[in-house]
Structure formats: structure tokens, C-alpha cells
Write a protein that holds these residues in place. Structure first.
Motif, short mmCIF file in Angstrom:
data_model
loop_
_atom_site.label_atom_id
_atom_site.label_comp_id
_atom_site.label_asym_id
_atom_site.label_seq_id
_atom_site.Cartn_x
_atom_site.Cartn_y
_atom_site.Cartn_z
N ASN A 145 0.83 -1.20 0.00
CA ASN A 145 0.00 0.00 0.00
C ASN A 145 0.87 1.26 0.00
O ASN A 145 1.56 1.55 0.98
N LYS B 190 -3.74 5.03 1.19
CA LYS B 190 -5.02 4.38 1.44
C LYS B 190 -5.73 4.03 0.14
O LYS B 190 -6.59 3.16 0.12
N ALA C 299 -2.18 1.07 -4.46
CA ALA C 299 -1.42 -0.11 -4.04
C ALA C 299 -0.76 -0.77 -5.24
O ALA C 299 -1.30 -0.76 -6.36
#
Length: 427
Positions: free
Chosen positions: A371, A374, A377
Motif C-alpha cells: 500500500n 489508502k 497499491a
């Protein structure tokens, strides 16, 4: 002066509306480099491998674009809508089937209150939730567990060619559905039920169902496609309990996948599954068991009699999964082992005398998600399937090479290997 008052009034009305309702634009853009290698074993010791490398989407999360919104109706009631469509960000074609954007991932309108939620439209089926929630790979990419691959029956490599499975178009989602969801304040208990209409036309008297009985007498080949008036119906439910680190759920459904008025047959796919997960902090464990059986109800048809005169069991599949996720710094390691075994495939003679062992397959998948934030990724996944006794499941890519010739002799699907390397961004 009057214009100023009108403008102030309009702003006041807009402020009230925005306080009582909201609309959100959301989505996921996921791109991955995927490679597949599917090997068939030749009877003469000469194997044939078909391989492919592609840039595709949805290796970690499904690429999508959606709109959702709610309106406070007062008295504890609220209305909502959800419109979500698949996008092919690898080639820009929009919907999964090409062309412009549609909302076939989900398109619902709902009414919610202390009683729970009533939802109408196209939505996920209750039985599908266990297959994806209790899979560390979330039913995406080469790591998707074999329960998903096999029990869909409408996916490539689902042993359709191996003995009688009929496509299930309501495996993951059902159109024309009415769903009810329990309220979220039941001490951890949750649940849903769903009924989906097939929207077919019924005839009374039934002999007028196209093609008519007279037409079938003149052309018996029409019997195989006559009167599919019940296919597309779905009824199912799911009940679960989630509290702290524990989540467990049981689901059951019946999908009508085919019917023939003249032959007097209706084919249903009965599915039940049980899944659970437990988060220990340092590791989260997953597990699921699934059972699917294709059953045929038979009556005395107008043109033909029962197609299962000896009452043999219909084909089905048992599947199971164990898996785990392990947080490592800003990322997480994902691992799973799944297996599926088909039952009662092939002819009555094969079932009666056991001439053909049950097809089966197992799969190991390993991946890592890093990640960056948030919403963004990087990920990598590798997976391998081993097929036995004629099973033909793949991690994706081209189908197995099975054409018999003098160079290879008889070919049998053997193994399928693949990997994903990608990036996902959500908004």
C-alpha cells in the motif's frame, strides 16, 4: 433587489437539499500485467502448452465507475440508489462486454429504516458473498479460489465439456431481483434474502409454448430449445454473525438454469456454502466449504418422456478453501489453497460402473500487496492449478489444447500457471 432575494432563496433551498441528500462518484482503476501457461499432457509423452501475456484490468480489485446516493426522508426512513458499471481501463472500451458504460455490476434503488433495507434491481446474490468475502484474494485475478471458478459454471474451464453442466447466469449477480437486508443493530447478526424474476412468458394451454408440439414433431431437433420458460429465476438467502475478530456466514440458493416444457424437465442448481474468518492481528485466517448440485425435476412431457429414467444423481461439485493474510509493514501477504471435486459427471454408464473417476483440481496462490497510500497499491500474485481425471480449470488465459492428432495422441488438461503484476487506484 428582487433578483437578490430570488438568489438567496435558491441558495437556501439548495442548502436544505444538500443537507438531506448526497450523491457520490466513486470508482477503481486497476491495471495488471498477467501471464498464463496452460499445459495439456499427451498420451505419447508429448505435452502441449498454450501461453499468453496480456495487459488487463481487475487483478486486485475490479475496475469500476459508479454513482451512489441517499436521501433522508424523515422519521428514520431513507431512500438510496446505486449505479455501478465495469470499465476496461486496459483498452478504454468501458463495459465488460465492450462498447459504452453500462451498470451491470449493480443497479439498485432501495428504502431503508429501522426494519432493515428493501432493495430492487440487479445486485450480488447471497451465495456469492461467501465465495468472495472469505477468499484472501477476493475473487479477483489469478489467485481466485477454485470454488468461484467451478461453481459459476459459466466461466471458461468449468468442465462444461466434461459432462452435463449447464451455465448459471445468476451465480454472482441476479437481475430483476427483490432483496431484503436485516438492520445493522442486531448485536452482530446480519442477513439477506433475494428473489429474482425470470420474466419469461407463460402460455395456457402450455402446448402453445413456442416451438409448438406440432413443430417439434416435424423437426425433433427443436425439442432441445423448446419452452425455456423458467430459466433465470433465483431464490436464496444468507445469515451470518460478525463480532470483533470473528465473521461466519451460511448461505443457500436455488437457481433455475434450464427448463423444457415439452420434455417435462426443469433444471435447478442448488448451492450452499459456509465460510468463516478470524483475525488474530498478526494473521487473519479464512475458510470455506461449498456444495453445488444440478437437479432435474421431471414430469411427463408432451413429446418426450423423462430424460433421467433411472434416477441417477445429477452432476455437482464440492469445494473448499483455506487461506490467510499476514500484515507486513505497509503491505500484506496473501496465501490460499483451494480444491474442487466434481461428482457424477459423464453418462449413466460411467456413473453406474465407475468407468470414469471424478474430475478434481487443486490450486495454490501466493501474493503480496504494498500500500503506497489508502487509495493506491502495488501488487503481485502467482498461482498454479493441478488438474486430474479430466478437470480443465485454469487461472485464466487460453483454453487447454485438447485436439487429438498423430503428433501428440490423446491430450488431457494437466496444469495451469499464471501471475499478476499490477497497480490499483481507488477514488
Amino acid at each position: 433587489m428582487k433578483k437578490s432575494l430570488v438568489a438567496l432563496a435558491a441558495l437556501a433551498v439548495a442548502g436544505v437539499a444538500s443537507a438531506q441528500s448526497s450523491v457520490t462518484l466513486f470508482g477503481v482503476v486497476d491495471a495488471t500485467i498477467s501471464s498464463f501457461s496452460n499445459k495439456s499432457e499427451g498420451a505419447l509423452g508429448r505435452d502441449v502448452t498454450k501461453s499468453q501475456t496480456v495487459l488487463r484490468n481487475s487483478g486486485y480489485n475490479s475496475s469500476r465507475l459508479g454513482f451512489r446516493g441517499t436521501e433522508d426522508l424523515g422519521g428514520g426512513l431513507s431512500a438510496g440508489f446505486w449505479l455501478e458499471g465495469a470499465i476496461n481501463n486496459d483498452d478504454g472500451t468501458g463495459a465488460a462486454g465492450g462498447g459504452g458504460l453500462n451498470f451491470q455490476r449493480r443497479s439498485t434503488v432501495s428504502l431503508s429504516g429501522a426494519f432493515g433495507e428493501v432493495r430492487l434491481g440487479r445486485d450480488y446474490t447471497p451465495t456469492y458473498w461467501n465465495d468472495t468475502v472469505f477468499d484472501p484474494f477476493g475473487a479477483n485475478g489469478v489467485g481466485t479460489n477454485l470454488i468461484v471458478t467451478a461453481n459459476g459454471y459459466n466461466n471458461p474451464g468449468s468442465v462444461i465439456s466434461q459432462g452435463g453442466f449447464i451455465q448459471n447466469t445468476t451465480y454472482s449477480r441476479a437481475s430483476n431481483s427483490i432483496g431484503y437486508f436485516l438492520p445493522p443493530n442486531l448485536g452482530g447478526f446480519y442477513g439477506q434474502v433475494m428473489y429474482a424474476f425470470n420474466e419469461k412468458t407463460s402460455y395456457d394451454p402450455g402446448a402453445l409454448t413456442p416451438p409448438t408440439a406440432a413443430a417439434i414433431v416435424n423437426n425433433p431437433a427443436l425439442l432441445n430449445t423448446a419452452g425455456n420458460e423458467r430459466a433465470g429465476r433465483y431464490v436464496g438467502g444468507r445469515i451470518g454473525y460478525a463480532n470483533g475478530p470473528l465473521d461466519v456466514a451460511l448461505a443457500y440458493a436455488q437457481s433455475t438454469i434450464a427448463s423444457n416444457y415439452y420434455a417435462g424437465t426443469t433444471n435447478n442448481l442448488d448451492t450452499w456454502n459456509l465460510g468463516a474468518s478470524y483475525d488474530f492481528g498478526v494473521v487473519k485466517l479464512f475458510g470455506e466449504y461449498s456444495n453445488a448440485k444440478q437437479k432435474q425435476d421431471t414430469s411427463s412431457g408432451i413429446v418426450a418422456g423423462a430424460t433421467n429414467p433411472f434416477g441417477f444423481r445429477e452432476p455437482g461439485a464440492d469445494g473448499w478453501l483455506i487461506g490467510a493474510t499476514v500484515p507486513v509493514g505497509p503491505g500484506v501477504i496473501r496465501v490460499s489453497y483451494s480444491a474442487v471435486e466434481y461428482k457424477n459427471t459423464g453418462t449413466y454408464i460411467n456413473q453406474l460402473f465407475g468407468f470414469r473417476p471424478d474430475p478434481k483440481a487443486d490450486k495454490f496462490a501466493l501474493g503480496y500487496v504494498h500500500n503506497l497510500s489508502k487509495r493506491t497499491a502495488l501488487y503481485a500474485t502467482v498461482a498454479r492449478i493441478s488438474n486430474k481425471n479430466g478437470a480443465d480449470l485454469t487461472v485464466g488465459g487460453p483454453s487447454f489444447y485438447t485436439t487429438t492428432n498423430a503428433l501428440t495422441g490423446t491430450l488431457t488438461p494437466k496444469s495451469s500457471t499464471g501471475y499478476d503484476l499490477g497497480i490499483r487506484h481507488s477514488f
